[in-house]
Design a protein around this motif. Structure first.
Motif, PDB file in Angstrom:
ATOM      1  N   GLN A  68      -4.529   7.168  -2.189  1.00 23.24           N
ATOM      2  CA  GLN A  68      -4.109   5.570  -1.760  1.00 23.24           C
ATOM      3  C   GLN A  68      -4.807   4.542  -2.578  1.00 23.24           C
ATOM      4  O   GLN A  68      -5.474   4.540  -3.049  1.00 23.24           O
ATOM      5  CB  GLN A  68      -5.326   5.619   0.260  1.00 23.24           C
ATOM      6  CG  GLN A  68      -5.352   6.274   1.144  1.00 23.24           C
ATOM      7  CD  GLN A  68      -6.101   7.691   0.710  1.00 23.24           C
ATOM      8  OE1 GLN A  68      -7.199   7.469   0.620  1.00 23.24           O
ATOM      9  NE2 GLN A  68      -5.329   8.944   1.196  1.00 23.24           N
ATOM     10  N   THR A  69      -3.063   3.636  -2.334  1.00 22.28           N
ATOM     11  CA  THR A  69      -3.483   2.754  -2.980  1.00 22.28           C
ATOM     12  C   THR A  69      -2.905   1.558  -2.573  1.00 22.28           C
ATOM     13  O   THR A  69      -2.058   1.271  -1.783  1.00 22.28           O
ATOM     14  CB  THR A  69      -1.904   3.710  -4.441  1.00 22.28           C
ATOM     15  OG1 THR A  69      -1.015   3.545  -4.381  1.00 22.28           O
ATOM     16  CG2 THR A  69      -2.486   4.057  -5.664  1.00 22.28           C
ATOM     17  N   SER A  70      -3.046   0.753  -3.468  1.00 22.69           N
ATOM     18  CA  SER A  70      -2.748  -0.912  -2.910  1.00 22.69           C
ATOM     19  C   SER A  70      -3.015  -1.854  -3.790  1.00 22.69           C
ATOM     20  O   SER A  70      -3.513  -1.888  -5.151  1.00 22.69           O
ATOM     21  CB  SER A  70      -4.129  -1.107  -2.471  1.00 22.69           C
ATOM     22  OG  SER A  70      -5.325  -1.344  -2.663  1.00 22.69           O
TER      23      SER A  70
ATOM     24  N   THR B 264       0.342  -1.083  -0.006  1.00 18.87           N
ATOM     25  CA  THR B 264       0.280  -0.193  -0.393  1.00 18.87           C
ATOM     26  C   THR B 264       0.970   1.355  -0.095  1.00 18.87           C
ATOM     27  O   THR B 264       2.152   1.805   1.052  1.00 18.87           O
ATOM     28  CB  THR B 264      -1.028   0.136   1.148  1.00 18.87           C
ATOM     29  OG1 THR B 264      -0.215   0.413   2.686  1.00 18.87           O
ATOM     30  CG2 THR B 264      -1.711  -0.795   1.014  1.00 18.87           C
ATOM     31  N   TYR B 265       0.712   2.330  -0.189  1.00 16.75           N
ATOM     32  CA  TYR B 265       1.056   3.694  -0.648  1.00 16.75           C
ATOM     33  C   TYR B 265       0.531   4.661  -0.355  1.00 16.75           C
ATOM     34  O   TYR B 265      -0.997   4.565  -1.642  1.00 16.75           O
ATOM     35  CB  TYR B 265       1.942   3.738  -1.650  1.00 16.75           C
ATOM     36  CG  TYR B 265       2.878   5.422  -2.437  1.00 16.75           C
ATOM     37  CD1 TYR B 265       3.756   4.902  -1.590  1.00 16.75           C
ATOM     38  CD2 TYR B 265       2.594   6.254  -3.001  1.00 16.75           C
ATOM     39  CE1 TYR B 265       3.922   6.524  -1.362  1.00 16.75           C
ATOM     40  CE2 TYR B 265       2.834   6.942  -2.987  1.00 16.75           C
ATOM     41  CZ  TYR B 265       4.317   7.574  -1.721  1.00 16.75           C
ATOM     42  OH  TYR B 265       4.446   8.137  -2.623  1.00 16.75           O
ATOM     43  N   SER B 266       0.463   5.680   0.021  1.00 16.76           N
ATOM     44  CA  SER B 266      -0.577   6.935   0.423  1.00 16.76           C
ATOM     45  C   SER B 266       0.057   7.481   0.254  1.00 16.76           C
ATOM     46  O   SER B 266       1.506   8.623   0.264  1.00 16.76           O
ATOM     47  CB  SER B 266      -1.664   7.552   1.228  1.00 16.76           C
ATOM     48  OG  SER B 266      -0.689   7.277   2.593  1.00 16.76           O
TER      49      SER B 266
END
Length: 363
Positions: A244-246, A236-238
């Motif tokens: 917000q991405t996953s 996950t990266y925000s």
């Protein structure tokens, strides 16, 4: 517990549903005995008694039908979990710009467990791990964990120590080889793999260098036939509070060796998934995109796109979904496309089309 199966006749298209619902009552009181006298070594032991009652049971003669005959199970479960001796080393990294200090810990562990015998195991309806306890078995789980901690300043200038990297490797030995097929600690259990006294070797890694990013990896190596059985990765990266991405990746394989010792493997499942969610202008408008892709068949199982706009008095949201059910047995509609919409009026409520439209969509 409710389960069911649907079978569709290929000629007439008539679908028949078989119900496998079972009621279960489970009671498991436990007594714990912690031992924490030494900071580098902990031993936690427990004794529990488990009593379980099912309203139905499997037909032991055919293993195909569920009978309206109740069955009960009683067993004792003795466990002792040993962690240590723990080894630590601290590194002063004040000049690195990332952290004031780093701490590395090495934690070996040994977990012992014994369960008393379970009569009529084949008659128990095994829907969950509670139902699949193989009795009369001693299991010995052993391994080692490496952890790296960083002492960093957070918002407000306060220094906080947090785990940024962890890597662990472990395995389990079973005195009863059948228990290897019902161990919930391993993702490759419950797949019909051949009985073996040793579980796969499991590698688990996790990285969390900053608050905005984290990634995990789990891999299981089959020690019986010598191949990589499962791999699961997720991240996950925000970016601030607006994006917000996953992403996720899973691969499961099975294999066996023939009489000449030649290994043959096949891919049971291979999937890639992703999700991105954006909220802009203090959540005045935004959108979401998600997908699940079957990499083995090179096709999307599902895709979903949503968008919304929120004003002070009202709001509006739209959604487009595509599904591909062709790989699922008994499905009469192999592909489905849907367009959904909804609007909100302040003080009145939300209005949308039916059939679960926009379920879980960010707004």
């Amino acid at each position: 517990l409710q389960r069911g199966s649907t079978v569709t006749d290929a000629t007439t298209g008539t679908a028949s549903v078989t119900e496998h619902s079972v009621s279960r009552v489970d009671l498991a009181p436990m007594v714990r005995f912690p031992f924490t006298r030494f900071p580098f070594l902990t031993v936690n032991s427990s004794v529990s008694w488990r009593g379980t009652f099912w309203t139905k049971s499997w037909d032991s003669a055919t293993s195909m039908n569920i009978l309206d005959r109740s069955i009960s199970r009683r067993l004792f479960d003795l466990q002792s979990n040993i962690a240590g001796p723990v080894l630590n080393r601290i590194f002063d990294t004040a000049g690195s710009g990332y952290a004031e200090k780093l701490k590395h810990t090495i934690e070996p562990y040994l977990n012992l467990r014994y369960t008393t015998a379970v009569p009529d195991f084949n008659r128990i309806v095994q829907w969950e791990s509670i139902d699949s306890i193989v009795g009369g078995t001693t299991t010995i789980a052993y391994g080692i964990n490496n952890r790296l901690y960083a002492k960093r300043k957070r918002d407000g200038g306060v220094s906080v120590s947090r785990e940024i990297v962890s890597v662990g490797i472990g395995q389990t030995y079973y005195t009863n080889a059948r228990a290897s097929q019902f161990d919930p600690q391993y993702s490759s259990s419950f797949t019909g793999a051949k009985q073996f006294n040793f579980s796969p070797i499991a590698l688990v890694a996790r990285v969390l260098p900053v608050d905005q990013l984290n990634a995990t990896l789990r891999a299981e190596w089959d020690t019986q036939f010598g191949f990589l059985r499962t791999v699961t990765a997720a991240s996950t990266y925000s970016v601030g509070s607006w994006l917000q991405t996953s992403a996720g990746w899973t691969l499961a394989r099975s294999g066996a060796r023939d009489s000449l010792g030649i290994l043959t493997t096949r891919t049971r499942s291979h999937f890639l998934s992703g999700n991105a969610n954006a909220r802009l202008a203090q959540n005045k408008y935004g959108g979401n995109y998600s997908f699940n892709c079957d990499m083995a068949k090179r096709q999307f199982v599902q895709q979903r796109i949503t968008g919304y706009y929120n004003a002070q008095c009202c709001g509006f949201a739209v959604e487009y979904q595509t599904f591909n059910f062709g790989a699922l047995p008994g499905v009469r509609v192999p592909e489905d496309r849907r367009f959904n919409f909804s609007f909100t009026l302040a003080g009145i409520g939300s209005f949308s089309n039916f059939f679960g439209a926009l379920s879980g969509a960010p707004r």
